[in-house]
Design an enzyme around this catalytic site. Sequence first.
Site, PDB file in Angstrom:
ATOM      1  N   ARG A  83       0.838  -1.198   0.000  1.00 58.71           N
ATOM      2  CA  ARG A  83       0.000   0.000   0.000  1.00 58.71           C
ATOM      3  C   ARG A  83       0.880   1.258   0.000  1.00 58.71           C
ATOM      4  O   ARG A  83       0.566   2.255  -0.650  1.00 58.71           O
ATOM      5  CB  ARG A  83      -0.922  -0.032   1.227  1.00 58.71           C
ATOM      6  CG  ARG A  83      -1.961   1.060   1.219  1.00 58.71           C
ATOM      7  CD  ARG A  83      -3.031   0.789   2.234  1.00 58.71           C
ATOM      8  NE  ARG A  83      -2.531   0.862   3.597  1.00 58.71           N
ATOM      9  CZ  ARG A  83      -3.218   0.472   4.666  1.00 58.71           C
ATOM     10  NH1 ARG A  83      -4.438  -0.020   4.529  1.00 58.71           N
ATOM     11  NH2 ARG A  83      -2.710   0.578   5.869  1.00 58.71           N
ATOM     12  N   LYS A 185      -2.619   6.463   1.622  1.00 61.71           N
ATOM     13  CA  LYS A 185      -2.525   7.065   2.955  1.00 61.71           C
ATOM     14  C   LYS A 185      -1.682   8.350   2.918  1.00 61.71           C
ATOM     15  O   LYS A 185      -0.710   8.490   3.681  1.00 61.71           O
ATOM     16  CB  LYS A 185      -1.962   6.046   3.945  1.00 61.71           C
ATOM     17  CG  LYS A 185      -3.078   5.380   4.780  1.00 61.71           C
ATOM     18  CD  LYS A 185      -2.532   4.291   5.669  1.00 61.71           C
ATOM     19  CE  LYS A 185      -3.054   4.383   7.091  1.00 61.71           C
ATOM     20  NZ  LYS A 185      -4.483   4.101   7.231  1.00 61.71           N
ATOM     21  N   GLU A 221     -16.521   6.348   4.280  1.00 64.88           N
ATOM     22  CA  GLU A 221     -15.780   5.842   5.431  1.00 64.88           C
ATOM     23  C   GLU A 221     -16.264   6.495   6.725  1.00 64.88           C
ATOM     24  O   GLU A 221     -16.946   7.521   6.709  1.00 64.88           O
ATOM     25  CB  GLU A 221     -14.287   6.139   5.273  1.00 64.88           C
ATOM     26  CG  GLU A 221     -13.683   5.462   4.059  1.00 64.88           C
ATOM     27  CD  GLU A 221     -12.195   5.279   4.188  1.00 64.88           C
ATOM     28  OE1 GLU A 221     -11.736   4.764   5.230  1.00 64.88           O
ATOM     29  OE2 GLU A 221     -11.489   5.648   3.242  1.00 64.88           O
TER      30      GLU A 221
HETATM   31  C1  LIG Z   1      -5.592   3.440   7.620  1.00 64.84           C
HETATM   32  C2  LIG Z   1      -6.980   3.701   7.232  1.00 64.84           C
HETATM   33  C3  LIG Z   1      -7.998   2.715   7.279  1.00 64.84           C
HETATM   34  C4  LIG Z   1      -7.768   1.351   7.866  1.00 64.84           C
HETATM   35  O1  LIG Z   1      -6.777   0.627   7.239  1.00 64.84           O
HETATM   36  P1  LIG Z   1      -6.157  -0.656   7.970  1.00 64.84           P
HETATM   37  O2  LIG Z   1      -5.149  -1.136   6.988  1.00 64.84           O
HETATM   38  O3  LIG Z   1      -7.236  -1.609   8.198  1.00 64.84           O
HETATM   39  O4  LIG Z   1      -5.553  -0.154   9.238  1.00 64.84           O
HETATM   40  C5  LIG Z   1      -9.255   3.040   6.813  1.00 64.84           C
HETATM   41  N1  LIG Z   1      -9.531   4.268   6.340  1.00 64.84           N
HETATM   42  C6  LIG Z   1      -8.616   5.243   6.290  1.00 64.84           C
HETATM   43  C7  LIG Z   1      -8.980   6.572   5.746  1.00 64.84           C
HETATM   44  C8  LIG Z   1      -7.311   4.997   6.736  1.00 64.84           C
HETATM   45  O5  LIG Z   1      -6.395   5.954   6.701  1.00 64.84           O
END
Ligand SMILES: *Cc1c(COP(=O)(O)O)cnc(C)c1O
Length: 339
Positions: A83, A185, A221
């Site tokens: 990722r 991210k 989300e």
């Molecule tokens: C990090 C994150 C998640 C969750 O990701 P995981 O890999 O399950 O920790 C979900 N939504 C957003 C916006 C994130 O930044």
Amino acid sequence: MSNVLIDWDNLTFSITPTKEMAISKCSIDGKWTPVEYIPYGNISISPAAGILNYGQGLFEGLKALRTKNNEVVLFRPIENAKRMEAGCKRLCMPIFPSEEFVKTIKELVKRNIDYLPPYKKGSLYIRPLIMGTGAILGVAPAPEYTFLTYVSPVGPYFKGGMTLIKLEIIDDYHRAAPNGTGGVKAASNYVSGMLPSKRAKERGYSEVIFLDAKHCRYIEEVGAANFFCVINDILTTPRLTGTILPGITRDSIITIAKDKLNLKVEERDIDYKEVSNASEAFCCGTGAVISPIGSIAYKNEVMFNKNQVGEITKTLYDLLTKIQRKEEEDPYGWVENVI
Ligand SMILES: *Cc1c(COP(=O)(O)O)cnc(C)c1O
């Protein structure tokens, strides 16, 4: 024997300085320098650094856990590496090699082992970053990059039973736009949610549910966590449109729900009005793993209301947290030992 004084029973999700952090640097088209492990502390960067001026940077998040037998494990670290790689491409940053990423994280956990909470007392949260630290005045990719990873002990998300959260669907702020950076991210994705999240807390909610920016209709989300609900016995979650962050917890839940619970799973657009037909709802991410939703309101009108944790939610939580602690069979090879 540990010479670190930490009150393991009162850890929260906050930063505790630890012993060492990992660092490596790279020019825009060069190779990463060998990773160095240096004392945890402040770093020095140019005032004209790309990250400071234009937000060129991203983060990752994962955790190391102690098992009942005192092993130390990570959950799917290669997925964080992949990722991060996708994020580097989107943000015009050099890719940090996946194998090197996992190797570095394991070494860093070992070096900070005194800070890893005992079994079931929490975890060692691992925060990798890649950012443009070279000086650049115009809007363009920075000439130099830094990979930095630090760790911090954090408490268990739920102390004594899962707690239900109260959410508010909002339509006046969006988290991510189509073709933007919502699917990676990027550090810059998170500040825009702070104002609506703060407002929701003032109104008595735990967090907001963001709707898609194009139709202002489909659930995206919950703050910075992925959303799931159960509608007509089908585990349903928003499909990955590019504006939704592809959570590793989300992916793991979809897999075990199909394989181990024989549930039907749908990844599709979810109209926010559909939450009235849901029998259960939860959000998920590395921190809480699964956080059950008690109520969902839209413009002060309650559309979903439950006063206990749903059966599927609880089963998925127990199953996934047991896999993560090596207390349940892991046919996927998700769990990796550090020690
Ligand atoms: C990090 C994150 C998640 C969750 O990701 P995981 O890999 O399950 O920790 C979900 N939504 C957003 C916006 C994130 O930044």
